[in-house]
Design an enzyme around this catalytic site. Structure first.
Site, short mmCIF file in Angstrom:
data_model
loop_
_atom_site.label_atom_id
_atom_site.label_comp_id
_atom_site.label_asym_id
_atom_site.label_seq_id
_atom_site.Cartn_x
_atom_site.Cartn_y
_atom_site.Cartn_z
N ARG A 31 0.90 -1.16 0.22
CA ARG A 31 0.00 -0.01 -0.04
C ARG A 31 0.86 1.35 -0.03
O ARG A 31 1.91 1.35 0.37
CB ARG A 31 -0.99 0.12 1.20
CG ARG A 31 -1.94 -1.04 1.36
CD ARG A 31 -2.68 -1.04 2.56
NE ARG A 31 -3.71 0.14 2.55
CZ ARG A 31 -4.54 0.48 3.43
NH1 ARG A 31 -4.67 -0.56 4.65
NH2 ARG A 31 -5.14 1.39 3.56
N ASP A 33 0.69 5.54 0.73
CA ASP A 33 -0.30 6.46 1.37
C ASP A 33 -1.01 7.36 0.30
O ASP A 33 -0.46 7.59 -0.75
CB ASP A 33 0.73 7.56 2.31
CG ASP A 33 1.29 7.00 3.46
OD1 ASP A 33 0.96 5.76 3.81
OD2 ASP A 33 2.22 7.62 4.06
N TYR A 91 11.85 2.99 -2.93
CA TYR A 91 11.31 4.22 -3.23
C TYR A 91 12.41 5.31 -3.44
O TYR A 91 13.47 5.10 -2.92
CB TYR A 91 10.54 4.49 -1.70
CG TYR A 91 9.37 3.78 -1.62
CD1 TYR A 91 8.10 4.42 -2.14
CD2 TYR A 91 9.15 2.55 -0.81
CE1 TYR A 91 6.93 3.78 -1.66
CE2 TYR A 91 7.90 1.94 -0.58
CZ TYR A 91 6.88 2.55 -0.78
OH TYR A 91 5.74 1.99 -0.82
N ARG A 179 8.04 8.52 4.73
CA ARG A 179 7.84 9.75 4.72
C ARG A 179 8.11 10.27 5.89
O ARG A 179 8.81 11.31 6.21
CB ARG A 179 6.51 10.06 4.72
CG ARG A 179 5.93 9.94 3.00
CD ARG A 179 4.38 9.88 3.00
NE ARG A 179 3.98 11.11 3.69
CZ ARG A 179 2.47 11.40 3.96
NH1 ARG A 179 1.77 10.19 4.36
NH2 ARG A 179 2.34 12.63 4.53
#
Length: 247
Positions: A31, A33, A91, A179
């Site tokens: 998943r 955000d 990422y 994040r």
């Protein structure tokens, strides 16, 4: 899928159901955000064995909204699981450090950062976060979910265009982990925190309120790694086992 909300999973599942005219259960690698991008997401579903992959890509391109694309459809062994067979996720977080901020054509995936950014300090703090740790201080906890992760890469580089890119790789990530890591390290880079502060957060067993969460739009899932076909089932079995905090 989230009732009443537009999601990538929902858009893709709806398109598959329209094409195949049967219910489809989609499993994704992970998943993201709300507001986070993905150009390397992987998903699997049980589809007819006689399906033409190239035809399916073209058909989905006609049905999907313009901000969702399927770049390839590939047959895989029955043991493949997009989520549990994954070895690691990659990422990238983009930060524009130029005085004028992000270029307009990249404003949707690049954070404009109006502060100095000391990459030596940021990379020193990042090195101390590598390895298997309990990242509870950087995660929004979910009931019954572990926050132990193996962070395999966390490095920052500045390009000639003034954009700093944080490359982050791990076996998996918990909610808001990337994040939060970026937000904490940006505070180190602007000299609001010491590098030791970021590393010391690993000793905390719960979410820390003074860790800033970087805005979602600068983050992109760029890839997911999988083992060879004959190791897929074993990898999925290992991943399903609940991790415990290292001693």
């Amino acid at each position: 899928m989230q009732p009443g909300r537009r999601t990538v999973c929902g858009a893709l599942t709806g398109a598959l159901v329209t094409v195949l005219r049967v219910p489809v259960a989609l499993t994704v690698a992970g998943r993201t955000d709300a507001g986070v991008h993905a150009r390397g997401q992987v998903a699997h579903a049980d589809l007819p064995s006689d399906l033409n992959p190239e035809w399916m890509v073209r058909r989905l391109a006609r049905l999907l909204p313009p901000d969702v694309r399927v770049r390839a459809v590939t047959p895989v062994p029955t043991e493949f699981d997009a989520r549990f067979s994954a070895l690691r996720r990659h990422y990238r977080y983009r930060v524009a450090t130029t005085p004028y901020g992000a270029e307009p054509l990249r404003a949707r995936d690049t954070l404009s950062w109006p502060h100095p950014l000391d990459l030596d300090a940021v990379n020193a703090a990042s090195a101390g976060l590598l390895g298997e740790h309990d990242f509870a201080a950087f995660c929004k906890r979910r009931e019954g979910a572990t926050t132990v992760r193996h962070l395999q890469r966390l490095s920052w580089t500045r390009g000639a265009d003034g954009v700093v890119v944080a490359a982050v790789s791990a076996d998996a990530f918990c909610h808001s982990m990337v994040r939060s890591l970026v937000g904490a390290l940006l505070d180190v880079g602007r000299d609001r925190r010491e590098a030791e502060w970021a590393v010391a957060l690993l000793t905390r067993g719960e979410r820390v309120s003074d860790v800033a969460v970087a805005p979602p739009h600068g983050l992109t899932l760029v890839g997911v790694d999988y083992p060879p076909d004959d190791e897929l089932a074993a990898r999925a079995a290992v991943t399903r086992n609940m991790r415990r905090s290292p001693l």
